[in-house]
Design a protein around this motif. Structure first.
Motif, PDB file in Angstrom:
ATOM      1  N   ASP A   1       0.811  -1.266   0.019  1.00 37.35           N
ATOM      2  CA  ASP A   1       0.010  -0.074   0.049  1.00 37.35           C
ATOM      3  C   ASP A   1       0.931   1.217  -0.021  1.00 37.35           C
ATOM      4  O   ASP A   1       0.484   2.280   0.433  1.00 37.35           O
ATOM      5  CB  ASP A   1      -0.965   0.048   1.301  1.00 37.35           C
ATOM      6  CG  ASP A   1      -2.300  -0.966   1.136  1.00 37.35           C
ATOM      7  OD1 ASP A   1      -2.140  -1.314   0.194  1.00 37.35           O
ATOM      8  OD2 ASP A   1      -2.574  -1.371   2.264  1.00 37.35           O
TER       9      ASP A   1
ATOM     10  N   TYR B   1      -0.951   2.118 -12.014  1.00 37.61           N
ATOM     11  CA  TYR B   1      -2.220   3.201 -11.910  1.00 37.61           C
ATOM     12  C   TYR B   1      -3.376   2.448 -11.279  1.00 37.61           C
ATOM     13  O   TYR B   1      -4.187   2.955 -10.494  1.00 37.61           O
ATOM     14  CB  TYR B   1      -2.376   3.697 -13.133  1.00 37.61           C
ATOM     15  CG  TYR B   1      -1.506   4.996 -13.515  1.00 37.61           C
ATOM     16  CD1 TYR B   1      -1.499   5.863 -12.640  1.00 37.61           C
ATOM     17  CD2 TYR B   1      -0.824   5.042 -14.668  1.00 37.61           C
ATOM     18  CE1 TYR B   1      -0.670   7.243 -12.867  1.00 37.61           C
ATOM     19  CE2 TYR B   1      -0.052   6.064 -15.077  1.00 37.61           C
ATOM     20  CZ  TYR B   1       0.133   7.166 -14.281  1.00 37.61           C
ATOM     21  OH  TYR B   1       0.937   8.099 -14.432  1.00 37.61           O
ATOM     22  N   GLN B   2      -3.443   1.261 -11.658  1.00 40.88           N
ATOM     23  CA  GLN B   2      -4.532   0.269 -11.173  1.00 40.88           C
ATOM     24  C   GLN B   2      -4.590   0.161  -9.667  1.00 40.88           C
ATOM     25  O   GLN B   2      -5.773   0.299  -9.103  1.00 40.88           O
ATOM     26  CB  GLN B   2      -4.723  -1.094 -12.035  1.00 40.88           C
ATOM     27  CG  GLN B   2      -5.125  -0.995 -13.555  1.00 40.88           C
ATOM     28  CD  GLN B   2      -4.907  -2.043 -14.274  1.00 40.88           C
ATOM     29  OE1 GLN B   2      -3.957  -2.957 -13.783  1.00 40.88           O
ATOM     30  NE2 GLN B   2      -5.736  -2.489 -15.203  1.00 40.88           N
ATOM     31  N   ARG B   3      -3.321  -0.059  -9.116  1.00 41.42           N
ATOM     32  CA  ARG B   3      -3.203  -0.261  -7.773  1.00 41.42           C
ATOM     33  C   ARG B   3      -3.497   0.882  -7.186  1.00 41.42           C
ATOM     34  O   ARG B   3      -4.045   0.952  -5.964  1.00 41.42           O
ATOM     35  CB  ARG B   3      -1.919  -0.816  -7.410  1.00 41.42           C
ATOM     36  CG  ARG B   3      -1.656  -2.271  -8.020  1.00 41.42           C
ATOM     37  CD  ARG B   3      -0.142  -2.782  -7.936  1.00 41.42           C
ATOM     38  NE  ARG B   3       0.330  -2.903  -6.542  1.00 41.42           N
ATOM     39  CZ  ARG B   3       1.133  -3.225  -6.275  1.00 41.42           C
ATOM     40  NH1 ARG B   3       2.127  -3.746  -6.959  1.00 41.42           N
ATOM     41  NH2 ARG B   3       1.763  -3.278  -4.825  1.00 41.42           N
TER      42      ARG B   3
ATOM     43  N   ALA C   1      -5.542   3.267  -8.106  1.00 42.65           N
ATOM     44  CA  ALA C   1      -6.924   3.335  -8.102  1.00 42.65           C
ATOM     45  C   ALA C   1      -7.497   3.034  -7.116  1.00 42.65           C
ATOM     46  O   ALA C   1      -8.713   3.452  -6.660  1.00 42.65           O
ATOM     47  CB  ALA C   1      -7.359   3.256  -9.509  1.00 42.65           C
ATOM     48  N   ARG C   2      -7.156   1.548  -6.905  1.00 44.67           N
ATOM     49  CA  ARG C   2      -7.870   0.897  -5.678  1.00 44.67           C
ATOM     50  C   ARG C   2      -7.448   1.763  -4.237  1.00 44.67           C
ATOM     51  O   ARG C   2      -8.312   1.551  -3.647  1.00 44.67           O
ATOM     52  CB  ARG C   2      -7.240  -0.611  -5.682  1.00 44.67           C
ATOM     53  CG  ARG C   2      -8.011  -1.438  -6.787  1.00 44.67           C
ATOM     54  CD  ARG C   2      -7.665  -2.776  -6.568  1.00 44.67           C
ATOM     55  NE  ARG C   2      -6.246  -3.056  -6.911  1.00 44.67           N
ATOM     56  CZ  ARG C   2      -5.623  -3.421  -7.960  1.00 44.67           C
ATOM     57  NH1 ARG C   2      -6.557  -3.593  -9.069  1.00 44.67           N
ATOM     58  NH2 ARG C   2      -4.348  -3.694  -8.089  1.00 44.67           N
ATOM     59  N   LEU C   3      -6.475   2.194  -4.322  1.00 50.05           N
ATOM     60  CA  LEU C   3      -5.932   2.717  -2.870  1.00 50.05           C
ATOM     61  C   LEU C   3      -6.575   4.482  -2.833  1.00 50.05           C
ATOM     62  O   LEU C   3      -6.853   4.543  -1.602  1.00 50.05           O
ATOM     63  CB  LEU C   3      -4.425   2.977  -2.881  1.00 50.05           C
ATOM     64  CG  LEU C   3      -3.525   1.663  -2.381  1.00 50.05           C
ATOM     65  CD1 LEU C   3      -2.116   2.254  -2.808  1.00 50.05           C
ATOM     66  CD2 LEU C   3      -3.770   1.127  -1.301  1.00 50.05           C
TER      67      LEU C   3
ATOM     68  N   PRO D   1      -9.577   5.650  -4.616  1.00 51.39           N
ATOM     69  CA  PRO D   1     -10.603   5.865  -5.774  1.00 51.39           C
ATOM     70  C   PRO D   1     -11.506   7.187  -5.743  1.00 51.39           C
ATOM     71  O   PRO D   1     -12.025   7.560  -6.833  1.00 51.39           O
ATOM     72  CB  PRO D   1     -11.745   4.794  -5.036  1.00 51.39           C
ATOM     73  CG  PRO D   1     -11.376   4.916  -3.354  1.00 51.39           C
ATOM     74  CD  PRO D   1      -9.743   5.235  -3.415  1.00 51.39           C
TER      75      PRO D   1
ATOM     76  N   LEU E   1      -7.373   8.815 -11.182  1.00 54.60           N
ATOM     77  CA  LEU E   1      -8.587   8.088 -12.142  1.00 54.60           C
ATOM     78  C   LEU E   1      -8.224   8.627 -13.690  1.00 54.60           C
ATOM     79  O   LEU E   1      -8.192   8.034 -14.589  1.00 54.60           O
ATOM     80  CB  LEU E   1      -9.806   8.821 -11.636  1.00 54.60           C
ATOM     81  CG  LEU E   1     -10.226   8.260 -10.348  1.00 54.60           C
ATOM     82  CD1 LEU E   1     -11.469   8.918 -10.094  1.00 54.60           C
ATOM     83  CD2 LEU E   1     -10.390   6.816 -10.254  1.00 54.60           C
TER      84      LEU E   1
ATOM     85  N   GLU F   1     -15.297   1.452 -19.799  1.00 51.35           N
ATOM     86  CA  GLU F   1     -14.720   1.850 -18.198  1.00 51.35           C
ATOM     87  C   GLU F   1     -13.749   2.898 -18.287  1.00 51.35           C
ATOM     88  O   GLU F   1     -13.780   3.726 -17.463  1.00 51.35           O
ATOM     89  CB  GLU F   1     -13.726   0.409 -18.045  1.00 51.35           C
ATOM     90  CG  GLU F   1     -13.196   0.525 -16.814  1.00 51.35           C
ATOM     91  CD  GLU F   1     -12.269  -0.843 -16.295  1.00 51.35           C
ATOM     92  OE1 GLU F   1     -11.615  -0.792 -15.287  1.00 51.35           O
ATOM     93  OE2 GLU F   1     -12.587  -1.903 -17.111  1.00 51.35           O
TER      94      GLU F   1
END
Length: 402
Positions: free
Chosen positions: A155, A180-182, A184-186, A188, A194, A212
């Motif tokens: 994290d 970037y995907q990780r 965005a999960r951290l 949002p 985004l 999406e």
């Protein structure tokens, strides 16, 4: 690594100091305690013999003997309790000693477990890259070190941003995408994350905005309506799909955010001009072509923003339409512009709704539409909108306040 070893050394030194202090302040040794207990037992037996002798000689009676023996027993118990307290105190000191020794060992173990040693390696590698340059071998080492850190601290937003940015700077958006995907999960609700994730998806996906990606862009703009990356991508996608009016709207919002003199200004301004031309050719909007020039005697134009403003003759002080054009550091004149329905400020109106307009141009040194002393200004012209066929000409000829 020197700072790491220095930190470990300091921890060990502090622990050693506490150990020495604990040893210096310790209580009686085991031998001292054994001698003390032996003396207690000898005194107890001697005193019992003395009391028996006193009873036999008649100095005390049986009741007095019983009372004196109870007192002797209480004294022995009290002194034995003191010995137990000393033993307990020694045990506590041993516990404290163990804790003091374990603290630096625990710190070193956690430091290694969470990958903070790799942070120092990364810092040293960054210094090496700054001094000697970025090679394939150093880039691979960089990735390996960060991967170890992220494996132990998944994290860590700092390291995720670091890797995503480095891949992005090398135009490797496929490499940046998983980071970037990780992120965005951290995070949002972070519009920048985004938008950057959406841009990476757009570029990796053959410059197509799928459902999406569009959702990510719209979420970014819902949180921050001026998010530049989202506005840029949506403008490009709208232009590619021949939705020129939408492209103009996105790019105009982006243009006002760009710093004066930046190279992006020319790119976005050119895109807006082309979108206006194509929209007009498709019959989607009315346009007025305007050429703006600067009098030669004024010299090189200053940094600032060019405003072209159209007002009506209906007495309403609010402009009908306005163009805002940030100037380049070395601006070339004249500038050819298109004033279109997309530039109309009054809600629900188009240029065709006004028969006559008054056009003026000025260069704002402060970047605001209101004219101030020091701004470069020119004379206004009257235009019959229905009869305009040729390009209109506006000239900037003076400096306000001089």
């Amino acid at each position: 690594m020197i700072s790491l070893y220095t930190g470990f050394g300091c921890l060990l030194l502090i622990a050693a100091i506490f150990v020495l202090l604990s040893m210096r302040s310790r209580g009686p040794s085991q031998n001292d305690q054994e001698l003390h207990r032996r003396a207690q037992r000898d005194f107890y037996r001697q005193r019992q013999n003395e009391l028996a002798s006193d009873l036999a000689s008649g100095l005390i009676d049986q009741a007095q003997l019983a009372e004196l023996e109870r007192e002797l027993d209480r004294q022995l118990v009290a002194e034995s309790s003191g010995d137990s307290a000393t033993t307990s105190s020694s045990a506590k000191r041993g516990y404290i000693l163990a804790v003091l020794i374990s603290i630096p060992l625990l710190a070193i173990t956690l430091y290694e477990y969470f990958g903070y040693r790799q942070d120092l390696q990364l810092r040293e590698l960054q210094s090496e890259i700054l001094s000697e340059g970025f090679s394939d071998e150093r880039w691979q080492r960089y990735q390996d070190i960060v991967d170890v850190i992220l494996e132990r601290r998944p994290d860590s937003g700092e390291h995720l941003v670091m890797m995503a940015t480095l891949f992005r700077q090398q135009s490797d958006f496929a490499g940046a995408l998983p980071y970037y995907q990780r992120l965005a999960r951290l995070f949002p609700e972070d519009p920048n994350v985004l938008a950057q994730l959406a841009q990476a998806r757009y570029l990796v996906g053959d410059r197509q905005v799928d459902q999406e990606t569009r959702s990510l862009l719209e979420r970014a703009l819902a949180i921050n309506p001026t998010q530049g990356t989202a506005l840029g991508v949506l403008g490009i996608d709208s232009f590619a799909n021949k939705q020129y009016v939408d492209a103009i709207s996105y790019w105009q919002k982006l243009l006002v955010q760009l710093p004066a003199g930046s190279a992006e200004i020319g790119v976005i301004s050119g895109g807006i001009a082309e979108a206006k031309r194509l929209a007009a050719a498709a019959g989607n909007m009315q346009t007025l072509e305007v050429n703006v020039s600067v009098a030669a005697e004024l010299g090189a134009s200053p940094e600032g923003v060019l405003f072209v403003v159209a007002k009506s003759s209906d007495g309403n002080p609010m402009p009908v339409a306005a163009l805002r054009v940030p100037l380049l550091t070395q601006q070339e004149w004249p500038i050819n512009l298109l004033l279109t329905d997309a530039d109309v400020i009054r809600q629900g109106k188009q240029l065709a709704d006004f028969s006559e307009l008054t056009l003026s141009a000025h260069i704002s040194r402060s970047g605001t539409a209101i004219r101030r002393d020091g701004d470069w200004v020119g004379e206004s012209i009257q235009v019959d909108v229905s009869k305009v066929a040729d390009p209109l000409t506006l000239s900037i000829t003076a400096v306000q306040g001089k």
